[in-house]
Scaffold this motif. Structure first.
Motif, PDB file in Angstrom:
ATOM      1  N   GLY A 176      41.918  36.133  53.336  1.00 38.93           N
ATOM      2  CA  GLY A 176      42.709  35.368  53.310  1.00 38.93           C
ATOM      3  C   GLY A 176      42.052  34.038  53.076  1.00 38.93           C
ATOM      4  O   GLY A 176      43.429  33.463  52.957  1.00 38.93           O
ATOM      5  N   LEU A 224      39.891  32.896  52.055  1.00 36.74           N
ATOM      6  CA  LEU A 224      40.032  32.232  50.871  1.00 36.74           C
ATOM      7  C   LEU A 224      41.627  32.347  49.499  1.00 36.74           C
ATOM      8  O   LEU A 224      41.279  31.266  49.261  1.00 36.74           O
ATOM      9  N   ALA A 225      42.577  33.533  50.174  1.00 34.94           N
ATOM     10  CA  ALA A 225      43.855  33.083  49.244  1.00 34.94           C
ATOM     11  C   ALA A 225      44.378  31.673  49.705  1.00 34.94           C
ATOM     12  O   ALA A 225      44.339  30.367  49.282  1.00 34.94           O
ATOM     13  N   SER A 257      42.615  27.930  48.095  1.00 36.83           N
ATOM     14  CA  SER A 257      42.983  28.387  46.582  1.00 36.83           C
ATOM     15  C   SER A 257      44.235  27.572  46.718  1.00 36.83           C
ATOM     16  O   SER A 257      44.496  26.867  45.866  1.00 36.83           O
ATOM     17  N   ALA A 272      46.216  24.261  45.232  1.00 38.04           N
ATOM     18  CA  ALA A 272      46.579  23.944  43.890  1.00 38.04           C
ATOM     19  C   ALA A 272      47.948  22.849  44.725  1.00 38.04           C
ATOM     20  O   ALA A 272      48.371  22.183  43.672  1.00 38.04           O
ATOM     21  N   LEU A 309      29.597  32.115  50.676  1.00 42.24           N
ATOM     22  CA  LEU A 309      30.462  31.827  49.241  1.00 42.24           C
ATOM     23  C   LEU A 309      29.474  32.211  48.862  1.00 42.24           C
ATOM     24  O   LEU A 309      28.313  31.350  47.706  1.00 42.24           O
ATOM     25  N   ASP A 310      29.500  33.364  47.952  1.00 41.31           N
ATOM     26  CA  ASP A 310      28.635  33.884  47.353  1.00 41.31           C
ATOM     27  C   ASP A 310      29.650  34.041  46.236  1.00 41.31           C
ATOM     28  O   ASP A 310      30.630  33.169  45.845  1.00 41.31           O
ATOM     29  N   ARG A 362      33.004  34.705  44.928  1.00 37.09           N
ATOM     30  CA  ARG A 362      33.934  34.311  45.897  1.00 37.09           C
ATOM     31  C   ARG A 362      34.453  33.219  44.825  1.00 37.09           C
ATOM     32  O   ARG A 362      35.713  32.552  45.417  1.00 37.09           O
ATOM     33  N   LEU A 369      36.117  32.994  41.932  1.00 37.07           N
ATOM     34  CA  LEU A 369      37.554  33.793  42.224  1.00 37.07           C
ATOM     35  C   LEU A 369      38.388  33.106  42.712  1.00 37.07           C
ATOM     36  O   LEU A 369      39.359  32.191  42.495  1.00 37.07           O
ATOM     37  N   MET A 370      37.592  31.732  43.605  1.00 30.06           N
ATOM     38  CA  MET A 370      38.391  31.314  44.201  1.00 30.06           C
ATOM     39  C   MET A 370      39.275  29.596  43.636  1.00 30.06           C
ATOM     40  O   MET A 370      39.921  29.191  43.024  1.00 30.06           O
ATOM     41  N   LEU A 371      38.547  29.564  42.711  1.00 31.21           N
ATOM     42  CA  LEU A 371      38.422  28.787  41.076  1.00 31.21           C
ATOM     43  C   LEU A 371      39.792  29.325  40.104  1.00 31.21           C
ATOM     44  O   LEU A 371      40.688  28.107  40.022  1.00 31.21           O
ATOM     45  N   LEU A 430      41.916  31.327  41.066  1.00 34.05           N
ATOM     46  CA  LEU A 430      43.007  31.178  41.336  1.00 34.05           C
ATOM     47  C   LEU A 430      43.685  30.244  41.552  1.00 34.05           C
ATOM     48  O   LEU A 430      45.259  29.692  41.709  1.00 34.05           O
ATOM     49  N   THR A 431      42.753  29.247  42.225  1.00 36.12           N
ATOM     50  CA  THR A 431      43.515  27.484  42.530  1.00 36.12           C
ATOM     51  C   THR A 431      44.379  27.750  40.903  1.00 36.12           C
ATOM     52  O   THR A 431      45.272  27.097  41.080  1.00 36.12           O
ATOM     53  N   VAL A 432      43.139  27.045  39.788  1.00 34.50           N
ATOM     54  CA  VAL A 432      44.283  26.948  38.360  1.00 34.50           C
ATOM     55  C   VAL A 432      45.516  28.122  38.356  1.00 34.50           C
ATOM     56  O   VAL A 432      46.253  27.320  38.231  1.00 34.50           O
ATOM     57  N   SER A 490      47.259  29.115  40.661  1.00 32.04           N
ATOM     58  CA  SER A 490      48.567  28.505  41.721  1.00 32.04           C
ATOM     59  C   SER A 490      48.386  27.985  41.302  1.00 32.04           C
ATOM     60  O   SER A 490      49.891  26.924  41.539  1.00 32.04           O
ATOM     61  N   LEU A 542      48.915  36.689  48.993  1.00 34.94           N
ATOM     62  CA  LEU A 542      48.343  36.552  47.888  1.00 34.94           C
ATOM     63  C   LEU A 542      46.817  37.181  48.907  1.00 34.94           C
ATOM     64  O   LEU A 542      45.540  37.800  47.955  1.00 34.94           O
ATOM     65  N   GLY A 543      46.114  37.232  50.057  1.00 35.73           N
ATOM     66  CA  GLY A 543      44.888  37.468  50.512  1.00 35.73           C
ATOM     67  C   GLY A 543      45.434  38.951  50.465  1.00 35.73           C
ATOM     68  O   GLY A 543      44.613  39.787  50.832  1.00 35.73           O
ATOM     69  N   LEU A 568      44.747  40.673  47.756  1.00 32.84           N
ATOM     70  CA  LEU A 568      43.608  40.981  47.410  1.00 32.84           C
ATOM     71  C   LEU A 568      42.493  42.167  47.943  1.00 32.84           C
ATOM     72  O   LEU A 568      41.786  42.191  48.053  1.00 32.84           O
ATOM     73  N   VAL A 621      38.777  43.460  47.735  1.00 31.42           N
ATOM     74  CA  VAL A 621      38.250  42.396  47.355  1.00 31.42           C
ATOM     75  C   VAL A 621      37.312  41.949  48.884  1.00 31.42           C
ATOM     76  O   VAL A 621      36.481  41.112  48.370  1.00 31.42           O
TER      77      VAL A 621
END
Lengths: 212, 201
Positions: A26, A28-29, A32, A36, B133-134, B137, B140-142, B144-146, B148, B190-191, B194, B199
């Motif tokens: 959660g 992480l989402a 992100s 944005a 932060l493996d 993740r 995935l975060m990078l 997801l940002t693009v 979003s 979104l969370g 996932l 995830v």
């Protein structure tokens, strides 16, 4: 994709059983989507004051909000994600700026300053009761969103340009009034968000207990 | 990459073929060298080198100008302030130093694919696994940002329209509070999504 319909074989784990330092999905989402959001706040375009390359944008407003709403660790991570994407070349900063050039230019320190800035905003805002009051939020935005950012930004600008520190402070002081307005707005907005969407603070309180 | 592209200019020059990590390292060294160069003549030489590098890369002068353009007014102001207070040689040195650093960094951006640079930065950020932060993740975060950015942009447009309908077009509060709430809601959905896709393991 029919695979998505499959029921996960593992039962839902309770939050207490997760490793302590693990970043929850959660979170992480939220990180992100907030990164944005800061990018989107730069879209309307930047107003460049003649004589300084640090543009006035709503992005610093977004940085303060990231710290206030997400908390110190996640707020700083949202900034980190944004800066990594900018460094990779995506035009996510105000006015479509991006690429490595912004990290060698005169406003590099201000950008890097967002990172500890958001962390300090979150630290002060979250360092008390569950939903911080307006005074605490304002103090957080002033100290983190302005204090920390300028404390890093101005010396770096002086170093990059070779200007004396006093001159760099004078050049940057044009932006202080705008940033003060943004700090006030950010604290009012953060307060409104905590009121209207209790989950904004609720999950944070849970995070503070469990994983932060 | 879902509507968002970097400034990369395709090409086959030696600069394009060099690895992203090597170029980042070279950029760091070059910027250090720029700080160490003290005289206008030395920096003039550096400027020639930078121009030659641009010529070798074949990215075109327009692309190069687009990288330096954001600092143009700052460069003019810096030159004026330094010329008046510290003399012409200092003004030339400090202005050139700044512009060249921006131009060099821009050259790395122009000759490196966004994906390659991102992969390189992800490798550099591998130590982040110590704060939970493996690498999986992180990437995935990078991405997801693009992904979003257009979503949040659409949310912002919707809120703008609602604002106009309510007749509170100039209220920052009436813009930011609904936007933040819809952004948080989107993030929490979104969370959930996932998590249901496993995830969270």
């Amino acid at each position: 994709m029919t695979h998505d319909e499959q029921v996960p074989s593992r039962p839902q784990e309770s939050p207490d059983h997760r490793p302590r330092r693990r970043l929850a999905t959660g979170d992480l989402a939220r990180i992100s989507v907030f990164a944005a959001l800061i990018a989107v706040l730069g879209l309307p375009g930047a107003v460049n004051l003649l004589g300084n390359a640090v543009p006035i944008t709503l992005q610093t407003f977004g940085v303060m909000l990231a710290g206030a709403v997400l908390g110190a660790r996640r707020g700083a991570l949202a900034i980190a994600v944004l800066l990594v994407l900018v460094a990779a070349g995506l035009p996510l900063l105000a006015g479509g700026r991006g690429g490595l050039g912004v990290f060698t230019g005169p406003s590099a320190g201000f950008l890097i300053g967002w990172l500890p800035g958001a962390a300090v905003v979150g630290w002060i805002a979250g360092n008390g009761d569950r939903t911080p009051g307006i005074t605490r939020l304002l103090a957080a935005c002033l100290a983190g969103g302005i204090g920390v950012v300028y404390l890093l930004g101005v010396p770096v600008q002086a170093a990059v340009t070779g200007l004396p520190l006093a001159k760099a402070w004078a050049l940057s002081s044009i932006f202080v009034p705008g940033d003060l307005v943004k700090a006030v707005l950010a604290s009012v907005v953060a307060r409104g968000v905590f009121r209207a969407y209790p989950a904004a603070g609720g999950e944070r309180a849970a995070a503070a207990k469990g994983r932060l | 990459m879902s509507g968002l592209t970097g400034a990369y200019v395709p090409g086959r020059s030696p600069l394009h073929r060099l690895g992203a990590g090597a170029k980042l390292l070279a950029l760091a060294l070059a910027c250090t060298a720029l700080v160490l160069l003290g005289s206008p003549i030395a920096l003039g030489g550096a400027a020639v080198v930078v121009v030659l590098l641009y010529a070798v890369s074949g990215v075109g002068w327009a692309a190069g100008w687009a990288q330096v353009r954001p600092v143009r007014w700052f460069a003019v102001a810096l030159f004026a302030v330094q010329a008046l207070s510290a003399g012409l040689p200092v003004a030339v040195t400090s202005t050139l130093r700044m512009v060249l650093a921006v131009a060099l960094a821009g050259l790395v951006t122009l000759t490196t694919r966004t994906a390659a640079m991102m992969a390189c930065l992800e490798r550099c950020l591998a130590p982040a696994r110590f704060v939970g932060l493996d690498p999986f993740r992180l990437s995935l975060m990078l991405s997801l940002t693009v992904r979003s950015v257009p979503v949040v942009s659409r949310l912002a447009t919707q809120v703008r329209e609602a604002q106009r309908a309510r007749g509170v077009e100039w209220s920052v509060r009436a813009f930011a509070v609904p936007l933040l709430i819809s952004v948080l809601r989107h993030a929490d959905t979104l969370g959930e999504a996932l998590r249901t896709r496993g995830v969270d393991d």
